[in-house]
Design a protein around this motif. Structure first.
Motif, PDB file in Angstrom:
ATOM      1  N   THR A  26      -0.958  56.851  21.994  1.00 33.43           N
ATOM      2  CA  THR A  26      -1.685  55.587  21.979  1.00 33.43           C
ATOM      3  C   THR A  26      -1.004  54.624  21.016  1.00 33.43           C
ATOM      4  N   ASP A  97      -6.104  49.064  34.078  1.00 33.97           N
ATOM      5  CA  ASP A  97      -4.818  49.720  33.870  1.00 33.97           C
ATOM      6  C   ASP A  97      -3.663  48.726  33.859  1.00 33.97           C
ATOM      7  N   TRP A 100      -3.735  46.704  30.642  1.00 31.43           N
ATOM      8  CA  TRP A 100      -3.282  47.462  29.469  1.00 31.43           C
ATOM      9  C   TRP A 100      -1.775  47.712  29.530  1.00 31.43           C
ATOM     10  N   LYS A 104       0.575  46.546  26.538  1.00 31.55           N
ATOM     11  CA  LYS A 104       1.408  47.495  25.798  1.00 31.55           C
ATOM     12  C   LYS A 104       2.888  47.130  25.873  1.00 31.55           C
ATOM     13  N   ASP A 122     -12.442  44.054  25.805  1.00 30.82           N
ATOM     14  CA  ASP A 122     -11.728  45.323  25.923  1.00 30.82           C
ATOM     15  C   ASP A 122     -12.659  46.459  26.325  1.00 30.82           C
ATOM     16  N   TYR A 132     -10.082  52.731  26.914  1.00 33.00           N
ATOM     17  CA  TYR A 132      -9.558  52.195  25.648  1.00 33.00           C
ATOM     18  C   TYR A 132      -9.111  53.332  24.730  1.00 33.00           C
ATOM     19  N   ARG A 135      -5.857  55.033  25.955  1.00 32.44           N
ATOM     20  CA  ARG A 135      -4.636  54.237  26.019  1.00 32.44           C
ATOM     21  C   ARG A 135      -4.322  53.517  24.706  1.00 32.44           C
ATOM     22  N   ILE A 136      -5.354  53.071  24.008  1.00 38.58           N
ATOM     23  CA  ILE A 136      -5.141  52.259  22.800  1.00 38.58           C
ATOM     24  C   ILE A 136      -5.361  53.071  21.540  1.00 38.58           C
TER      25      ILE A 136
END
Length: 593
Positions: A26, A97, A100, A104, A122, A132, A135-136
């Motif tokens: 992430t 998706d 993001w 990214k 978000d 979130y 992925r983050i």
């Protein structure tokens, strides 16, 4: 020689392993690794960046100013960057998706560690929260750097209405229990220190024992040093690229903050791309002074029947409540359909503590298209000491429309034939069309009524192309209706999955949620789209459903044509400014007849 070759091979393998593991980590994981590899040279001396709300205003439209900021951060090389939320535009989970991925790819260009805070765009529900996290990174976490502790809080927990959960507050208590750092920096998306929801006082009390605490938030698209309250500094930094909704003098400009830690001292600069501003460029004191002056020059509200002439006299008592004389300049903008006679001079001096009463006579004769807007406006410049303030003040006029009581036989089915006895009103004001504001590709009419079952509305739209690929909180980016009714704000849409009612705001409700109580039907016939909706009593409160009751109203008809001729989003407004994102646009008044 062989030993050197073996060592080189081992180093290459380790580097490839590190790169591959980072590629599947992430954003927070990657940033923690960067922090570990680059500790501060001196614990008492380091810089970091704070910013927020860098989300696009429309899908796929990354703000140029955010790209420019990334370029500048790579020049400044701060120890790290903290983004206080609204990283992407959001919407339904199946749309996230791609957003993001795009985000990214931008973050990968940032050389410094980048620590995100979740915003309301978000995370909007449990599913987007899980996306979130995967992925983050975590929504709530902390780390140390130099002589300071950094705490990231989550103001977007699903199911929480303007508050932190007890679980998160318990986590914060444990986090603070063992802190011995010289400074504590706290980050969250929504500025609860400004809106002061019920549980925020509990959170604030946890910070009071510490001598140096700074709380940063976003959400309100502006910069504002809110001040120091009981030893705690509060700052809003939400100018990372999203649309600006305030005047520049109130912090309405794109920016980021460069925070400097020098031992026991903390300071920051407000930086526009290419500009550096002092931290007091907008303070609560300056905003309050400007708001005071705006209130002094604010027109009293004027009501008139829809399409009826306006002839009114206004007395304005212009006073100077401050301890300095003020030099005032006024420049009028008067549309052709209006007449204004006033005793207000163009230039005058307001003595400290003085009052200057002035009268205005305003007249409007209805035009063939019934457009009462634009209205007279005065641009005001004030010089007081070393400060200069400017703002505009427009006549606040509200057309009044009586809506009839309807029979119970009205059905919500998208067939408007049972509305023939109800007057219709055109949605007149175009925004973001071509240079000539040619509305040939989009026209709309609105009707309203009520009975004990709620407030009814019917909208007929003529559109050369119907296009709505979105769902969730970004449906306004394509064909749909946005509706303002009292304290409520709604989106009414026909999506690929069927009709959708989305509530942006409502009294004592969780913001930005799908609504299954309001009844909506949408019917398409050729180039016509018919919307029919019933807002039951619970969804119009505190409006009482009885004769003579009043409620403010406006509506936006959004349009996006994938085949042209206008490829950008454009819209019609029932009252101008409804689609600006500001809260001070004029609204009409509905009276239950």
């Amino acid at each position: 020689m062989k030993l050197n070759l073996i060592l080189q091979s081992v180093v290459i393998v380790l580097m490839l392993f590190l790169v591959n593991s980072l590629a599947y980590s992430t954003i927070v994981d990657v940033s923690f690794e960067k922090i570990r590899l680059t500790p501060p040279l001196c614990a008492d001396v380091f810089d970091f960046v704070v910013m927020g709300d860098n989300r696009p205003s429309e899908p796929g439209n990354i703000p140029d100013v955010f790209v420019r900021m990334i370029e500048e951060w790579n020049i400044l090389k701060p120890s790290f960057i903290i983004d206080v939320g609204d990283l992407i535009l959001g919407g339904s989970a199946h749309l996230l998706d791609e957003q993001w991925n795009e985000f990214k790819s931008l973050v990968n260009k940032i050389e410094s560690p980048f620590f995100p805070v979740p915003g309301n765009h978000d995370i909007s529900d449990r599913l987007s929260e899980e996306i979130y996290k995967s992925r983050i990174g975590p929504t709530c976490y902390a780390f140390s750097y130099g002589n300071s502790r950094f705490i990231i809080l989550n103001s977007e927990e699903p199911g929480q209405i303007d508050s932190l959960s007890e679980e998160q507050i318990d986590w914060l208590k444990k986090e603070l229990a063992n802190i011995k750092s010289k400074h504590i920096f706290v980050f969250l998306h929504k500025p609860y220190f400004q809106t002061k929801p019920e549980k925020w006082s509990t959170v604030e009390s946890l910070f009071l024992p510490f001598p140096s605490v700074y709380v940063f938030a976003g959400h309100d698209h502006r910069y504002l040093y809110y001040g120091r309250k009981e030893g705690i500094h509060y700052i809003i930094s939400a100018g990372g690229g999203a649309e600006i909704r305030r005047d520049e003098e109130e912090g309405g400009f794109h920016h980021y903050l460069l925070v400097k830690v020098r031992g026991a001292q903390v300071s920051w600069s407000v930086i526009r791309p290419g500009n550096i501003l002092p931290m007091d460029v907008v303070t609560q004191e300056k905003v309050e002074r400007r708001e005071n002056w705006r209130e002094i020059f604010r027109f009293p509200p004027v009501e008139c029947g829809w399409g009826e002439p306006v002839k009114t006299n206004i007395i304005m008592n212009i006073n100077n409540p401050f301890n300095e004389d003020a030099e005032v300049k006024i420049d009028w903008s008067i549309p052709q359909s209006w007449q204004v006679n006033t005793t207000l001079p163009e230039l005058f001096t307001l003595r400290k503590g003085g009052v200057a009463p002035h009268s205005l006579s305003l007249t409007w004769i209805p035009t063939t298209d019934f457009k009462i807007y634009p209205v007279p406006e005065m641009k005001v410049w004030i010089k007081q000491g070393n400060e200069e303030i400017s703002f505009s003040s427009s006549l606040m006029i509200s057309p009044v429309i009586s809506i009839p009581e309807l029979p119970d036989s009205i059905l919500i089915d998208g067939d408007l034939s049972d509305w023939n006895f109800v007057p219709s009103y055109p949605v007149l004001y175009p925004a973001n069309f071509d240079v000539f504001q040619n509305t040939q590709d989009l026209q709309a009419n609105w009707r309203g009524g009520w009975n004990k079952n709620g407030v009814y509305m019917a909208v007929e739209v003529l559109d050369n192309e119907f296009y709505q690929p979105y769902s969730g909180d970004i449906v306004w980016c394509a064909d749909n209706l946005e509706l303002f009714l009292g304290e409520w704000e709604w989106s009414l849409s026909l999506t690929s999955k069927g009709t959708e009612v989305f509530m942006y705001e409502g009294p004592n409700r969780e913001e930005e949620t799908l609504n299954e109580v309001v009844k909506l039907a949408v019917n398409r016939k050729g180039n016509y789209i018919y919307y029919e909706v019933l807002f039951p009593p619970s969804e119009v409160a505190p409006l009482s459903l009885s004769k003579g009751e009043r409620v403010t109203f406006s509506i936006i008809v959004n349009d996006l044509d994938s085949q042209g001729p206008l490829n950008n989003r454009h819209w019609l407004e029932f009252t101008p400014g409804a689609g600006s994102g500001r809260e001070d646009f004029p609204r009409c008044v509905l009276v239950l007849k």
